[in-house]
Structures are given as structure tokens and as C-alpha cells.
Design an enzyme around this catalytic site. Structure first.
Site, PDB file in Angstrom:
ATOM      1  CG  HIS A 142      63.866  -2.695 -31.596  1.00 42.09           C
ATOM      2  ND1 HIS A 142      64.528  -2.407 -30.424  1.00 42.09           N
ATOM      3  CD2 HIS A 142      62.573  -2.896 -31.249  1.00 42.09           C
ATOM      4  CE1 HIS A 142      63.676  -2.436 -29.412  1.00 42.09           C
ATOM      5  NE2 HIS A 142      62.487  -2.740 -29.882  1.00 42.09           N
ATOM      6  CB  SER A 143      63.035   1.258 -30.864  1.00 44.70           C
ATOM      7  OG  SER A 143      62.714   2.389 -30.100  1.00 44.70           O
TER       8      SER A 143
END
Length: 903
Positions: A142-143
Site C-alpha cells: 500500500h502506498s
């Protein structure tokens, strides 16, 4: 403006996170990081002895992310495994990065990457000796976690075969959102260069990047698209609004728990399993096929690796021949199955395409192609259901007749429907009759003009091509007004904005009749090699009329500018302040008086002073001879040229950003001036300030202060030393506030303006405080001169404080990172602002005790007054995509100011 259409994921049992013991050497080297295994209920209890038999998946959280964000993936995967009686199941691991701010401080990205490598080795060791032991790990990042996963391949001792699948969620792959330090930009350069240069070596790794769409205000979706040159056939980038069965934009955090997206991800994971190895398949083509099935085009059928080419049409169904070019059929409690046969021979000359739709959203086959030339019935047919596409309320298929020359009939299967109600429809048409072109309105129409088109629908599908819609700064509102002849109940209409050069479609479902509003804007501009047109696909009702109205949306155009360029705001603000600072020094040199910040800002901060030169350089860089000269001087590339190459730049952007920067700089000046006045007024009510004494700029005590803060910067964190000297400048009992207090003491209630005070030789001054009154005193000429000097010094200090505030703000992330990791290491290493901090400490220690009287007579004042202009130009040229360069330009300007105090 889109509402959050994601459903929340819930755990059916209490989530547990089992900490995995790491080798002592690894734990000692990375004391702040940990590795966990996710579990729930009885499954968590079974795994406490770490006798794992599943398929390993490693979750990497992003900027300030928690390892507990794995629970949505882990919980739904567990429920899915229960549905197949644990024939296959996944073990979800998660890394605790101590919620580090890696999007703002890049110094720990390399450390995180190396730790993940160690985690992969630890995870694979847990499966040693098992019957179906894995040789690789799938990663979900994520990210910034997705970027760390990509960076694994840049490690010298990393074996690429250790990962075969990488899924990233809202990861800024192209460039950092806020490039606040050199370590961050260098890390990006190293990762992206490796993936481009070594693309051939990475073909065994399948990568999927999912962007959040317009609801993600932190990472715009254009940054989440993988570099174009890397892995054409083994990398896929999609926006969540285009993902089948999700069709929803997500914000930066909800992308990790959005139920619709998580379901698509877990379904893909289970379809990726190889039955022989009971691990994720080693076949890259199958992996891409599965990801395309779940994330690009879903045919409303369960995934099959090798679907049968032909199917036997069995069952005691009635065969009905349909010769009409348009056909609809409603099914309700139909106990008899039917086959509707459409002979193609009579339609091939008149029509180019056939389109069919079915509102029964099951996963069974429903449309076939027969090759019988003599009969309307066939027992064996090609299953055309794999050509279908799932939409929110229907599944549709469109076939070009020339692509299927051997087919004699199209067959629609209608099985018995007890208690079910659904509709089917088919029509033959010429492509030209259903495709209309609508030119978009000009950017500068500001929404006052519109483009309209009226569709007198007699069919089920229309394609409205949007001409000249290809740039990121374009944004439109599209209104679709539907009117129907009768008031009978109809299925909702589906409107899809299709962008052919990237997977960023958006879908709107609207009741009929109604007025629907659609926002049309782009995540990435049209590539120069692509000539296709964006389309508005209208899946319509056959007896309704549709009017399409398109207008430019000024608000959303500004939104696009902010979405793509908000990260450059600090550069434009500081540039405005620096121009004002140079103007104040120039006024001080010519008149002996320092002008007020707000007045000087309006007078000096003009975009035509900085923008034309940058535009000329960008233009000249299009010529080889100029580029060669530029490179021979070892000058960095102009940021505007880089943005232009990414189609994210146009001339007016810089003007708009400059004006925004002027406004913010103006109000920040007002804020600091007012703050100092309030602070000094409070000081005056409590303490009567002593008379100002002329003091040396450098004293032993101040020298000790400089050395102490320099040591703090060198041994702990540069940003910490910068913050201390900043607070000392603003709050301490030194001359900036002292000068202002004295200024108020001499000028308060005098009834004269500042100009009168400066020109008057013997004014009468009264000063009162809440705790007592100060008797009247008539100023002598020397006192008047001191008062004017104090006012001048105060105005200069307000500007310096304004400039220095932005240096503090740009260095704040590294300070926060250092503070969070203080228990692990007292010294921040690497430190992006250590050397700059030492210089700034010396500069501010001197400036806070200086006055304009020392500067006025300096031989260097002329140079110091002229330097801010070229520095502002350089800042806008090289600082837009490299914010960490901004403090260097400001520091140089302040250094000249300090030299003016001595020379």
C-alpha cells in the site's frame, strides 16, 4: 465530489497478529521493525506453532501505515478458504515499519527495503520441509510499501525469483508526491531506472498497480501508473473506478479496506493457484490473464484458463428464429427454456455489428455462435459469452460481423426462470449510425457555452466521441437528460466514460427518466503516438430520448491544477517572499528606509520578472545545440521541461500558481506582523522594556550558542537545531521582539502614522500599559532616529521570519521522523539538512541581533538586493520537483545579508 461507494470489510472473528521471531542479527540491525502473521479465531490458534501449509503473501504498509491494515485482505481470504474447505488457503504476513513517514523522508527507504528482503527469507524458511513448500512470496504494497517492494529488485544480492506477483495499492510509482529530500528523489530514480533498463529480466514478475481515482487526494492516480517503458506484457495499471464489480473511486486509506476491491483481489489470488504445486502459478501469461479477468474486463463468468472452444447445446428447449434487426424479451417465472436463433446471412450486407445485453447477472453462458449453414438449430456452438463484459446492471457483448465470417447464427439461451425477472435484447446496426462526435468546449469558455447533441434513441447503445479531449487541465461537466415516451418501469441506464489509452474508465448508473451529471477529466494525458478519442458509452433504453450537454467546469479545472501541481506551492510562495525581500533591501539602499512587507510584495512580486526566462530556457532545450551546452555546464534539467515531457504542464499553470503563491505570501506576512505586534503588546503590558543598548553582533555567549546548536545539529538532527533557533528567533528575549517592543513603546498612541514618525524630528509620544502609565516624554532627534531604525529593523525581521518559517516547514518531516525513532537512535542518519542547519544556526544567531543601520552602509548591499531575483528564477526552474533545493536558495540570500552586517 464523488461519494464513497466502498463497503467496509468486517472480521467475523477477533483478529490476531502473531509476532514472528527474527534472527538476532536482523533484529539487532532493524530494532524498530517487526514481522507479523495475521490470523483469526481457531485459524490463529492453529498457526501459533508456525506449522504453515498455505501460500505466503506479504503486506507492506505505506507512509505512516500500520501493519494491522492487512486484516481486510487476511479476513476475506480466510472466508474464501473456508468456502473451498481449505483445499487452498493463504498465510498473510505483515511488516511493521513503525509507521514511518517515508513519503516525506526518504532516508529510511533503503533500510526498509533491506528489511523486507530479510523478511522474505524468514517467511520461506517457515515452509521448509512441507509437501508444497513455496519458493516465492506474493507481495501486496500500500502506498510507499509498493515502491519498497519494487526496490527489492535493485538490491545486489536479491534473487528476482523470490517474488512472482506484486500488487500495489495507490502507490506513487512515477515520482514522490512531495520531494522534500534528496534521498527520496534518488531512491525513485534508482528504482525507475532499474525497472526500465532491466525490463527484460523482470518478465517473470507480474505487477498490478491499482490507483484510487479522484477520491484519492494524497496520491493522484497518474503517479500510480507504472513507467510506460517497463514490462509491456507483465505489468498492468488500473484505476479502481474501472475495476469490474467495484466501479468505485477510493481515498488513500479506504483502498486497503474497500470490500469491492478486496474481493476482486482475493478472487484473483485464488484463480492464480496452480493445482499441481498448490502455490501461485509460475506461468506469467496465466497470471496476466487472471488479472485482466478480474481488474480490466470481466465477462461475467468464472475464470477458466483454457475454456472449451465449442459447447453442446443440450436440453429440451424450444428453438425460436428471430429475423428482426432489433429484439427485446422479458423473462418472468418462465418455466420453459428457449433458444433464440438470429440468422446472420440476411444482416451481413446491411449491418456491421451485433450488440446483445442480458440483465441476468449470473455466471452461466448465454450467447453462442453456430456454424450450421442449412438449419436454424445447432447442437454444437462456439461460446461467445467469453466476449461479453460485465456492467453494474447488465452484461453486454458487441461483435463485429466481419470478425466472425464462419458464423451462420447467433443463439441466445434463455433458461427456465422460476421467480426471476430479467430482460434480454439484441440489435444489428451500422457502426456509423451509433457513433456521434461531440467537440468539447474551450478551456476559456468558463462554462458559459456548451456543446449539445440529441440522441433520438431507437437502439440499445450509443457511442459519443469527445473530440479534442486529451489534456489533464481539461475538465467538464456532462449532463445527460433522458426522456421516455411512456411511464413503464425500465432498467437503469448505464453511462461509461471510456478513456482508450489507459484503464481509468468511470461508470454512472442512472434511473430513466432522469438528469445525470458526470465529471469528465483525465488522470494521464493522451500519449503523442495515440490518436484514439475518449468515448461516452450510453447503454440506453430503446424508446427513450437522450440529450447530452457538455460544459467546461472552471472549478474542476482549478481542481486539476491543484491535483497535479499543489506540491509546488511552497516554491511559488517562497519565491514571492524572496522577491519581496530583495525589494526591501533595494529600498533600504536607495531611501534608507525599509518598506512594509505587504506593500513591497505588491510592488515587487511580479510573475513577468521570473516566468519569461524559464519559458525561454524550456523552449531552447528543444534544440540539440542548446541541450549540449546546458549539459556541458552540468546544470540540472529544468523542472518545467520534465513536466512538459510528461504532458502535465502548460504556460498558464505557472501564472496561476504564482498568483496563489502571492496571496498566501501576503497573508503569511500579515500573520507574522500581527503576531509580533500582539506578542510585543502583551510584553509591554507586563514589563516596561529597558532602553536599547548598542551591542556587538558576536559575543562570547552568542558564539557558545552557535557552537552548541551546531553540535546539536551534528549529533542529533539538523531539523531539531533549525527548530530551536527558529523558536529562539520568534520567542526569545533577543532583539527582533525587543526592537518591536521598543518601537511600540516609542510610537504607541502617538497619533501619527509611520511615515509621520519617520519624518518628524521631535514628536511627543505617550505610552500606557494596563499595569501603570508611562509619563510623557519628548523625543530628541537621536531618539526619533532610533525609533525609525527600530521600525525598519522590525519590518526586515518579519520578512526573514517569513522566509525562515518555510525552511522549518520543509524540514519538519525529518524532525518528526527523528522524534519517533529517538528511542532507537539519537542521531538521524542520513540527515538531509545537517550541513544546511549548521549554516542557518550561524546566520540566524547573527541576524536576530542585527539592525538595518549596520546593513545600510554595507558595500555588499547592492549585490544582496539584486541576488534574490535570479535566486527566485532558479528556485522556480529547479525547485518545483525538488523541494529540498528551496532552503539552499534562501540560505544563500540570508548569508549575503549577514555579510552585509560586517562588510
Amino acid at each position: 465530489y464523488e461519494e464513497n461507494r466502498c463497503s467496509m470489510t468486517y472480521m467475523y472473528e477477533y483478529p490476531e497478529y502473531l509476532k514472528i521471531k527474527l534472527p538476532k542479527k536482523t533484529a539487532r540491525r532493524y530494532p524498530a521493525y517487526e514481522l507479523y502473521l495475521y490470523g483469526e479465531g481457531s485459524y490463529a490458534e492453529e498457526n501459533k506453532n508456525l506449522l504453515l501449509t498455505g501460500i505466503p503473501v506479504l503486506f507492506l504498509p505505506g507512509n505512516a501505515g500500520s501493519y494491522k491494515q492487512v486484516r481486510s485482505l487476511g479476513s476475506i481470504a480466510l472466508r474464501k478458504a473456508e468456502d473451498v474447505d481449505f483445499k487452498y488457503h493463504f498465510n498473510f504476513f505483515s511488516v511493521n515499519f513503525n509507521e514511518e513517514l517515508v513519503a516525506l523522508y526518504g532516508g529510511s527507504l533503503q533500510r526498509q527495503t533491506k528489511f523486507v528482503h530479510e523478511c522474505i527469507k524468514v517467511i520461506l524458511k517457515l515452509y521448509k520441509g512441507r509437501e508444497f513448500a513455496p519458493s516465492s512470496v506474493a507481495i501486496v504494497g500500500h502506498s510507499m510499501g509498493g515502491l519498497v517492494a519494487r526496490a527489492l529488485l535493485t538490491l545486489k544480492n536479491f534473487k528476482p525469483e523470490l517474488i512472482n506477483l506484486l500488487i500495489t495499492q495507490a502507490t506513487p510509482h512515477v515520482a514522490p508526491v512531495m520531494p522534500l529530500d534528496k534521498y527520496l528523489t534518488d531512491f525513485y530514480t534508482a528504482v525507475n531506472n532499474h525497472w526500465i533498463l532491466k525490463a527484460q529480466d523482470l518478465r517473470n514478475l507480474t505487477t498490478l498497480s491499482v490507483a484510487g481515482g479522484f477520491r484519492d487526494y494524497q496520491v493522484r492516480s497518474g503517479l500510480a501508473f507504472l513507467p510506460r517503458l517497463s514490462q509491456h506484457d507483465s505489468a498492468l495499471s488500473v484505476v479502481s473506478s474501472a475495476v469490474p464489480r467495484a466501479w468505485a473511486s477510493t481515498d488513500h486509506l479506504s483502498i486497503v479496506w474497500c470490500k469491492e476491491l478486496i474481493l476482486a483481489t482475493i478472487r484473483a489470488f485464488f484463480d492464480l493457484i496452480d493445482e499441481n504445486t498448490r502455490q501461485i502459478t509460475e506461468d506469467p501469461k496465466k497470471r496476466m490473464s487472471v488479472l485482466n479477468h478480474h481488474f480490466v474486463r470481466h465477462p461475467a463468468k468464472m475464470y477458466e484458463e483454457n475454456p472449451e472452444a465449442f459447447t453442446h447445446l443440450t436440453g429440451a428447449f424450444n428453438w425460436i428464429t428471430v429475423k428482426a434487426s432489433k429484439w427485446t424479451y422479458s423473462v418472468y417465472n418462465d418455466s420453459d427454456g428457449k433458444y433464440f436463433s438470429f440468422p446472420l446471412a440476411s444482416h451481413r450486407k446491411s449491418y456491421s455489428h451485433v450488440y446483445c445485453e442480458n440483465s441476468m447477472l449470473d455466471t452461466s453462458s448465454w450467447i453462442y455462435g453456430c456454424m450450421n449453414t442449412n438449419s436454424s438449430m445447432c447442437l454444437e456452438a462456439a461460446d461467445l459469452s467469453w466476449r461479453a463484459e460485465l456492467l453494474p446492471t447488465t452484461k453486454v457483448v458487441m461483435l463485429k460481423l466481419l470478425d466472425y465470417p464462419s458464423l451462420s447464427h447467433i443463439v441466445i439461451q434463455v433458461p427456465p426462470a422460476v421467480g426471476n425477472k430479467y430482460t434480454l435484447g439484441c440489435e444489428f446496426f451500422k457502426e456509423d449510425s451509433r457513433t456521434v462526435q461531440l467537440p468539447v468546449t474551450h478551456l476559456f469558455s468558463f462554462g458559459f457555452s456548451s456543446s449539445k447533441i440529441l440522441l433520438n434513441s431507437t437502439g440499445l447503445l450509443y457511442n459519443v466521441q469527445l473530440q479534442h479531449f486529451n489534456q489533464i487541465y481539461q475538465a467538464f461537466k456532462i449532463y445527460i437528460d433522458s426522456h421516455c415516451q411512456s411511464l413503464k418501469e425500465r432498467k437503469p441506464s448505464v453511462y461509461r466514460l471510456h478513456i482508450p489509452w489507459s484503464y481509468e474508465d468511470s461508470i454512472t448508473v442512472a434511473k430513466v427518466p432522469s438528469l445525470a451529471e458526470i465529471s469528465a477529466k483525465l488522470h494521464i494525458a493522451q500519449p503523442h503516438s495515440d490518436s484514439s478519442l475518449p468515448e461516452l458509452n450510453i447503454y440506453s433504453s430503446p424508446d427513450c430520448q437522450y440529450e447530452v450537454i457538455l460544459k467546461t467546469s472552471l472549478l474542476q479545472v482549478l481542481g486539476q491544477i491543484i491535483r497535479f501541481h499543489a506540491g509546488a506551492f511552497p516554491v511559488y510562495i517562497v519565491s514571492n517572499i524572496l522577491l519581496t525581500y530583495g525589494g526591501q533591501l533595494s529600498t533600504l539602499r536607495s531611501t534608507g528606509q525599509c518598506s512594509d512587507f505587504s506593500l513591497q510584495l505588491v510592488r515587487t512580486a511580479k510573475p513577468y520578472k521570473v516566468e519569461p526566462l524559464i519559458s525561454i530556457v524550456v523552449f531552447l532545450q528543444g534544440f540539440n545545440w542548446f541541450r549540449e551546452i546546458w549539459e556541458s555546464l552540468s546544470l540540472p534539467e529544468v523542472d518545467a521541461a520534465v513536466l512538459s515531457s510528461q504532458d502535465a504542464w502548460f504556460p498558464l499553470v505557472s501564472l496561476i500558481l504564482f498568483l496563489f503563491g502571492t496571496g498566501i505570501a501576503y497573508w503569511s506576512g500579515v500573520f507574522f506582523s500581527t503576531s509580533l505586534r500582539l506578542f510585543s503588546s502583551l510584553w509591554l503590558t507586563l514589563i516596561r522594556p529597558p532602553e536599547l543598548q548598542k551591542d556587538k553582533l558576536i559575543t562570547p555567549s552568542r558564539l557558545c550558542g552557535m557552537i552548541s546548536l551546531a553540535l546539536v545539529s551534528w549529533t542529533t538532527c539538523g531539523a531539531f537545531a533549525v527548530l530551536i533557533i527558529y523558536l529562539q528567533y520568534f520567542m526569545g528575549s533577543y532583539k527582533p521582539v525587543h526592537i518591536f517592543v521598543t518601537s511600540v513603546f516609542h510610537f504607541q498612541d502617538s497619533g501619527h502614522s509611520k511615515e509621520t514618525s519617520q519624518n518628524s524630528s521631535t514628536p511627543t509620544v505617550k505610552a500606557q500599559s494596563s499595569v501603570g502609565s508611562i509619563p510623557e516624554a519628548t523625543e530628541s532627534p537621536s531618539n526619533s532616529k532610533t525609533s525609525a531604525e527600530a521600525a525598519n529593523s522590525l519590518k526586515m525581521h518579519v520578512t526573514v521570519l517569513n522566509l525562515f518559517t518555510w525552511i522549518v516547514l520543509l524540514n519538519l518531516p525529518s524532525f518528526i521522523y527523528w522524534l519517533k525513532n529517538l528511542r532507537y537512535n539519537v542521531r538521524l542518519d542520513p540527515d538531509p539538512c545537517r550541513s544546511t542547519a549548521i549554516i542557518l544556526v550561524c546566520i540566524l544567531e547573527i541576524l536576530m541581533n542585527s539592525s538595518t543601520s549596520e546593513v545600510k552602509s554595507s558595500k555588499l548591499l547592492k549585490i544582496a538586493a539584486k541576488v534574490p531575483l535570479p535566486l527566485s528564477v532558479a528556485m522556480l526552474a529547479f525547485g518545483r520537483m525538488h523541494l529540498y533545493r528551496v532552503p539552499h536558495f534562501v540560505t544563500f540570500s540570508l548569508l549575503l545579508h549577514v555579510l552585509c552586517c560586517f562588510v
